[in-house]
Design an enzyme around this catalytic site. Structure first.
Site, PDB file in Angstrom:
ATOM      1  N   LEU A 201       0.831  -1.211   0.000  1.00  0.00           N
ATOM      2  CA  LEU A 201       0.000   0.000   0.000  1.00  0.00           C
ATOM      3  C   LEU A 201       0.861   1.256   0.000  1.00  0.00           C
ATOM      4  O   LEU A 201       0.932   1.974  -0.991  1.00  0.00           O
ATOM      5  CB  LEU A 201      -0.956   0.009   1.198  1.00  0.00           C
ATOM      6  N   CYS A 202       1.485   1.552   1.108  1.00  0.00           N
ATOM      7  CA  CYS A 202       2.211   2.817   1.267  1.00  0.00           C
ATOM      8  C   CYS A 202       3.337   2.983   0.250  1.00  0.00           C
ATOM      9  O   CYS A 202       3.555   4.080  -0.253  1.00  0.00           O
ATOM     10  CB  CYS A 202       2.772   2.924   2.678  1.00  0.00           C
ATOM     11  N   LEU A 203       4.055   1.942  -0.045  1.00  0.00           N
ATOM     12  CA  LEU A 203       5.177   2.038  -0.966  1.00  0.00           C
ATOM     13  C   LEU A 203       4.736   1.842  -2.417  1.00  0.00           C
ATOM     14  O   LEU A 203       5.026   2.674  -3.276  1.00  0.00           O
ATOM     15  CB  LEU A 203       6.250   1.013  -0.599  1.00  0.00           C
ATOM     16  N   ALA A 204       4.035   0.762  -2.686  1.00  0.00           N
ATOM     17  CA  ALA A 204       3.696   0.427  -4.069  1.00  0.00           C
ATOM     18  C   ALA A 204       2.820   1.479  -4.735  1.00  0.00           C
ATOM     19  O   ALA A 204       3.067   1.858  -5.880  1.00  0.00           O
ATOM     20  CB  ALA A 204       3.009  -0.939  -4.129  1.00  0.00           C
TER      21      ALA A 204
ATOM     22  N   VAL B 274       2.475   4.713  -4.191  1.00  0.00           N
ATOM     23  CA  VAL B 274       3.230   5.933  -4.484  1.00  0.00           C
ATOM     24  C   VAL B 274       4.254   5.690  -5.588  1.00  0.00           C
ATOM     25  O   VAL B 274       4.408   6.502  -6.500  1.00  0.00           O
ATOM     26  CB  VAL B 274       3.917   6.451  -3.201  1.00  0.00           C
TER      27      VAL B 274
END
Length: 105
Positions: A3-6, A8
């Site tokens: 979520l947070c990395l992918a 963005v």
């Protein structure tokens, strides 16, 4: 990672940015979720790297002496066999390794 990395990273790559993600500095809800997110980012054009590669790219070379002590301490403390090799080379060169540094993972 998923979520947070992918989200963005994929968005930035889609907007034309050259995107690198430090895969061993993030985690998903499971190893499979992490790996699938990394694969999805690769498919979107994102380049995966590790923390050690990232630190090396920031350092660029050993001639940048202002930052070599901090990098050396980090590699000795967290770099496993790389840190051990750095200590060994320092011993061979009769150089002083970073103060308070100990070999460990």
């Amino acid at each position: 990672t998923e979520l947070c990395l992918a989200m963005v990273a994929i968005q930035a790559a889609g907007e034309g940015y050259e995107v690198y993600v430090v895969t061993d500095a993030s985690g998903g809800i499971s190893p499979e979720a992490h790996e699938m997110a990394v694969q999805r980012m690769i498919q979107a054009g994102v380049t995966p790297i590790t923390w050690m590669v990232f630190s090396g790219e920031l350092q660029r070379d050993w001639a940048r002496t202002a930052t070599t002590p901090a990098l050396g301490e980090n590699l000795i403390a967290h770099g496993g066999n790389v840190g051990t090799s750095l200590l060994w080379e320092a011993q061979l060169l009769a150089a002083k390794p970073a103060q308070n540094a100990s070999v460990g993972v």
